[in-house]
Write an enzyme that holds these catalytic residues in place. Structure first.
Site, PDB file in Angstrom:
ATOM      1  N   LYS A 163       0.821  -1.218   0.000  1.00 29.30           N
ATOM      2  CA  LYS A 163       0.000   0.000   0.000  1.00 29.30           C
ATOM      3  C   LYS A 163       0.857   1.271   0.000  1.00 29.30           C
ATOM      4  O   LYS A 163       2.032   1.239   0.315  1.00 29.30           O
ATOM      5  CB  LYS A 163      -0.977  -0.023   1.178  1.00 29.30           C
ATOM      6  CG  LYS A 163      -2.079  -1.042   0.925  1.00 29.30           C
ATOM      7  CD  LYS A 163      -3.249  -0.919   1.840  1.00 29.30           C
ATOM      8  CE  LYS A 163      -4.321  -1.932   1.422  1.00 29.30           C
ATOM      9  NZ  LYS A 163      -5.367  -2.097   2.405  1.00 29.30           N
ATOM     10  N   ARG A 207      -3.786 -10.036   5.453  1.00 33.72           N
ATOM     11  CA  ARG A 207      -4.155 -10.143   4.025  1.00 33.72           C
ATOM     12  C   ARG A 207      -2.982  -9.598   3.213  1.00 33.72           C
ATOM     13  O   ARG A 207      -2.589  -8.449   3.380  1.00 33.72           O
ATOM     14  CB  ARG A 207      -5.418  -9.316   3.776  1.00 33.72           C
ATOM     15  CG  ARG A 207      -5.927  -9.368   2.363  1.00 33.72           C
ATOM     16  CD  ARG A 207      -7.151  -8.473   2.189  1.00 33.72           C
ATOM     17  NE  ARG A 207      -7.698  -8.582   0.854  1.00 33.72           N
ATOM     18  CZ  ARG A 207      -7.275  -7.867  -0.180  1.00 33.72           C
ATOM     19  NH1 ARG A 207      -6.295  -7.005  -0.034  1.00 33.72           N
ATOM     20  NH2 ARG A 207      -7.826  -8.028  -1.379  1.00 33.72           N
TER      21      ARG A 207
END
Ligand code: 9MG
Length: 302
Positions: free
Chosen positions: A235, A269
């Protein structure tokens, strides 16, 4: 420092997520591998090629040791536009069917659409991961009926606009308040709390400062007494800090995942499954009973 790490590694976490035909036993932190079936992943519109590639990727995730595969047919990246329900069904359902027939792994579907939730469960999905925390009309009812576990994620806004100046007075409190409210709605709809997982939603309507505050205070979410899921892999918060392009964010993601585990996360995740598992295992070796770990190591060597 040492006590902080070992204390967190052995922190009390919920032990089991009940799931029809496939309970998820949280004897150790679980790793969820990401399988995107969107045009910006390997989706190319050609039915057989997509299925083949999805199955190959899922096999690789299993080989790497993933406990769960998370299949997503809607891009939730910042700026992404909504897809039609039919498009999402066409992308996701054949992949769920193929994986449930060919592989032995828990299947999660990343969707907010009740129609996709229902069809996915019928096709063999075991868990729903909803970045909109069951706020779409009908979603609560579908999950209550299906009796599958549900991940409730916090997002401010929609993927198309969520990064346009997100603003909070107290990000940790506001995210916690939202998740508490969604847990309440779940219980009202007949979804047992034991089936719920919460996720603060790193990168979903948050600045770098918000994301760091959430990670720093992640242990506060343990008071809900439901498993915590965290997704940080590749991210932009890693990109900002390390000045790395997406393809070079593996180390940053693994480190953040490990910090999340140390602060009480039960499910990570990630795109980078084996690397995340290795990091967790190394940490476990340091903080577990030394005799047990050494006996296991000797057995595996000889
Ligand atoms: C679909 N998706 C993308 N990022 C995610 C995250 O951080 N958490 C969850 N639950 N889903 C995510």
């Amino acid at each position: 420092m040492d006590e902080i790490f070992s204390g967190h590694f052995h922190a009390e976490r919920p032990k089991l997520i009940p799931c029809p035909g496939r309970d998820i036993v949280l004897d150790r932190p679980k790793v969820m591998g990401i399988l995107n079936v969107t045009p910006d992943s390997f989706y190319d519109g050609g039915c057989y090629k997509v299925l083949d590639k999805a199955l190959t990727r899922a096999e690789a995730l299993v080989q790497e040791g993933a406990d769960i595969v998370d299949i997503g047919g809607e891009s939730t990246r910042p700026g992404a536009q909504n897809v039609s329900i039919q498009e999402e069904l066409d992308r996701v359902v054949p992949v769920v069917e193929a994986i449930s027939h060919h592989l032995n792994i828990a299947i999660s579907v990343d969707t907010s659409a009740p129609e996709v939730m229902l069809a996915s469960v019928k096709a063999g999905a075991h868990l729903i991961n909803d970045v909109r925390a069951l706020q779409r009309p009908g979603a609560l009812q579908v999950v209550a009926q299906a009796k599958v576990p549900i991940c409730l994620m916090h997002m401010r806004g929609e993927p198309s606009n969520m990064q346009q100046s997100p603003c909070y007075r107290q990000v940790v409190d506001e995210v916690a308040l939202f998740l508490e409210d969604r847990l309440w709605h779940c219980e009202q709809a007949g979804i047992e709390r034991t089936r719920c997982i919460i996720d603060p939603g790193f990168g979903f309507g948050k600045t770098l400062e918000h994301n760091l505050a959430l990670m720093r205070n992640l242990e506060e979410f343990k008071s809900f007494n439901v498993p915590i899921m965290v997704g940080v892999s590749r991210k932009s918060m890693i990109g900002f800090i390390l000045n790395r392009m997406v393809e070079d964010r593996l180390v940053g993601g693994v480190v953040l995942g490990l910090i999340a585990v140390l602060k009480g996360a039960s499910i990570i995740r990630t795109h980078d499954v084996w690397q995340t598992i290795d990091a967790i295992q190394m940490c476990e070796a340091v903080y577990s009973d030394p005799e047990k770990i050494c006996a296991e190591y000797v057995e595996s060597v000889y």
